[in-house]
Motif scaffolding. Sequence first.
Motif, mmCIF file in Angstrom:
data_model
loop_
_atom_site.group_PDB
_atom_site.id
_atom_site.type_symbol
_atom_site.label_atom_id
_atom_site.label_comp_id
_atom_site.label_asym_id
_atom_site.label_seq_id
_atom_site.Cartn_x
_atom_site.Cartn_y
_atom_site.Cartn_z
ATOM 1 N N PRO A 123 1.044 -0.904 -0.170
ATOM 2 C CA PRO A 123 -0.132 0.086 0.250
ATOM 3 C C PRO A 123 0.771 1.058 0.231
ATOM 4 O O PRO A 123 0.298 2.283 0.118
ATOM 5 C CB PRO A 123 -0.713 -0.117 1.359
ATOM 6 C CG PRO A 123 0.261 -1.246 1.998
ATOM 7 C CD PRO A 123 1.136 -2.065 0.943
ATOM 8 N N GLN A 124 2.330 1.102 0.722
ATOM 9 C CA GLN A 124 3.041 2.421 0.415
ATOM 10 C C GLN A 124 3.394 2.562 -0.900
ATOM 11 O O GLN A 124 3.970 3.521 -1.354
ATOM 12 C CB GLN A 124 4.242 2.223 1.415
ATOM 13 C CG GLN A 124 5.289 1.509 1.127
ATOM 14 C CD GLN A 124 4.406 -0.339 1.065
ATOM 15 O OE1 GLN A 124 3.573 -0.463 1.666
ATOM 16 N NE2 GLN A 124 5.789 -0.970 0.329
ATOM 17 N N ALA A 125 3.033 1.960 -1.630
ATOM 18 C CA ALA A 125 3.942 1.927 -3.076
ATOM 19 C C ALA A 125 2.557 2.512 -4.414
ATOM 20 O O ALA A 125 3.092 3.252 -5.368
ATOM 21 C CB ALA A 125 4.639 0.882 -3.706
ATOM 22 N N VAL A 126 1.782 2.009 -3.297
ATOM 23 C CA VAL A 126 0.334 2.313 -4.639
ATOM 24 C C VAL A 126 -0.265 3.639 -4.459
ATOM 25 O O VAL A 126 -0.981 3.633 -3.020
ATOM 26 C CB VAL A 126 -0.461 0.873 -4.952
ATOM 27 C CG1 VAL A 126 -1.321 1.917 -6.168
ATOM 28 C CG2 VAL A 126 -0.149 -0.341 -5.192
ATOM 29 N N GLU A 127 0.039 4.777 -4.872
ATOM 30 C CA GLU A 127 -0.655 6.601 -4.827
ATOM 31 C C GLU A 127 -2.014 5.791 -5.327
ATOM 32 O O GLU A 127 -3.133 6.561 -4.608
ATOM 33 C CB GLU A 127 0.052 7.315 -5.856
ATOM 34 C CG GLU A 127 -0.331 8.767 -5.118
ATOM 35 C CD GLU A 127 0.488 9.641 -5.740
ATOM 36 O OE1 GLU A 127 0.335 10.962 -5.162
ATOM 37 O OE2 GLU A 127 1.232 9.438 -6.371
ATOM 38 N N ARG A 128 -2.415 5.403 -6.002
ATOM 39 C CA ARG A 128 -4.171 5.207 -7.467
ATOM 40 C C ARG A 128 -3.641 3.917 -8.173
ATOM 41 O O ARG A 128 -3.311 4.182 -8.502
ATOM 42 C CB ARG A 128 -3.964 6.721 -8.193
ATOM 43 C CG ARG A 128 -3.831 8.169 -7.393
ATOM 44 C CD ARG A 128 -4.868 9.160 -8.033
ATOM 45 N NE ARG A 128 -5.164 9.664 -7.530
ATOM 46 C CZ ARG A 128 -6.448 10.574 -6.952
ATOM 47 N NH1 ARG A 128 -7.352 9.901 -7.621
ATOM 48 N NH2 ARG A 128 -6.518 11.463 -6.069
ATOM 49 N N ILE A 235 -8.500 -1.915 0.597
ATOM 50 C CA ILE A 235 -7.522 -1.351 0.048
ATOM 51 C C ILE A 235 -7.239 0.496 0.598
ATOM 52 O O ILE A 235 -9.142 0.388 -0.051
ATOM 53 C CB ILE A 235 -7.942 -1.277 -1.845
ATOM 54 C CG1 ILE A 235 -7.229 -3.254 -2.808
ATOM 55 C CG2 ILE A 235 -7.418 -0.055 -2.636
ATOM 56 C CD1 ILE A 235 -8.212 -3.072 -3.792
ATOM 57 N N THR A 236 -6.980 0.890 0.291
ATOM 58 C CA THR A 236 -7.522 2.013 0.547
ATOM 59 C C THR A 236 -6.872 3.447 -0.096
ATOM 60 O O THR A 236 -7.190 4.277 -0.247
ATOM 61 C CB THR A 236 -5.952 2.267 2.012
ATOM 62 O OG1 THR A 236 -4.819 2.349 1.350
ATOM 63 C CG2 THR A 236 -6.634 1.799 3.026
ATOM 64 N N ALA A 237 -6.002 2.882 -1.504
ATOM 65 C CA ALA A 237 -5.466 3.630 -2.565
ATOM 66 C C ALA A 237 -6.779 3.578 -3.377
ATOM 67 O O ALA A 237 -7.938 2.977 -3.386
ATOM 68 C CB ALA A 237 -4.815 3.036 -3.898
ATOM 69 N N PRO A 238 -7.208 5.420 -4.100
ATOM 70 C CA PRO A 238 -8.336 5.596 -4.489
ATOM 71 C C PRO A 238 -8.079 4.741 -5.748
ATOM 72 O O PRO A 238 -7.435 4.352 -6.439
ATOM 73 C CB PRO A 238 -8.089 7.020 -4.774
ATOM 74 C CG PRO A 238 -7.044 7.428 -3.666
ATOM 75 C CD PRO A 238 -6.372 6.385 -3.425
#
Length: 294
Positions: A123-128, A235-238
Amino acid sequence: MLPVCQIPGFQLRDVMAGEVRIRTALGGKGPPLLLLHGHPQTHLTWGKIAPALAERFTVVAADLRGYGDSAKPEGGAGHVGYSKRTMARDQVEVMRALGFERFAVVGHDRGGRVAHRMALDHPQAVERLALFDIAPTVTMYARTNQEFATRYFWWFFLIQPEPLPERMIGADPEFFLRQHIEGQIKIPGSTSEAVFAEYLRCYRDPATRHAICEDYRAAATIDLEHDAADAGTRITAPLLALWGGRGTVGKLYDVLETWREKATDVRGEALDCGHSPQEERPEETLRLLLDFLG
């Protein structure tokens, strides 16, 4: 190996993800954007929209392990070598090797399943996160009925034990590949003959066909185990979901609802096409994608 057909303005580069060589096409300047193709395509599936994306982003269009001109390692015990966890880790390592710790990712079909796992594991790598024409793997298997099994027969054919599907496809790879693509795309001619020839060049390689089967075998086994273990994680990324209104996913599922069960911030819509929005409706896909990516 250099393909005959390439994305204009992009340079091919092999990047090592651990011990696995991943073929990438690099272009543009700006914030990093990773593009992941599906089956039976390669990174060339992005050819209609990647040059425009490269006007705003540093675009990395990668061949998944086993596909295109990337390395094709064995699947190993339990098909772990083609678990989406392993395939996602490849791509995170590729982006790190290129100097990108955090990035947006767009995945179509199998690439979308890799991107889904990436958003959970990294999750730290995936912005969107943008996913094209898929519902979650676990959802699609859990809701299997006769219509789905008929429309997506290869989900059940490719998972059969080696070497049954490999040898049957190997009898006439071009016929199988053309029938597969033409059956899913609803706007004829969306895949050019030049691009199809590149897909076929890769599909003629027995190692590619075996890797593809291992990808699907993993999806029906170890990937489901990983999904079950993460059933409570969202998933927390938009997340942007786009799908073809004329295709199987659009007809059989409430796509947004399936992703709202897995993610906290979901938006998206159907396009008037089949399975490959980036090839069938490139201008509309590009507009929606740019609006989402900002």
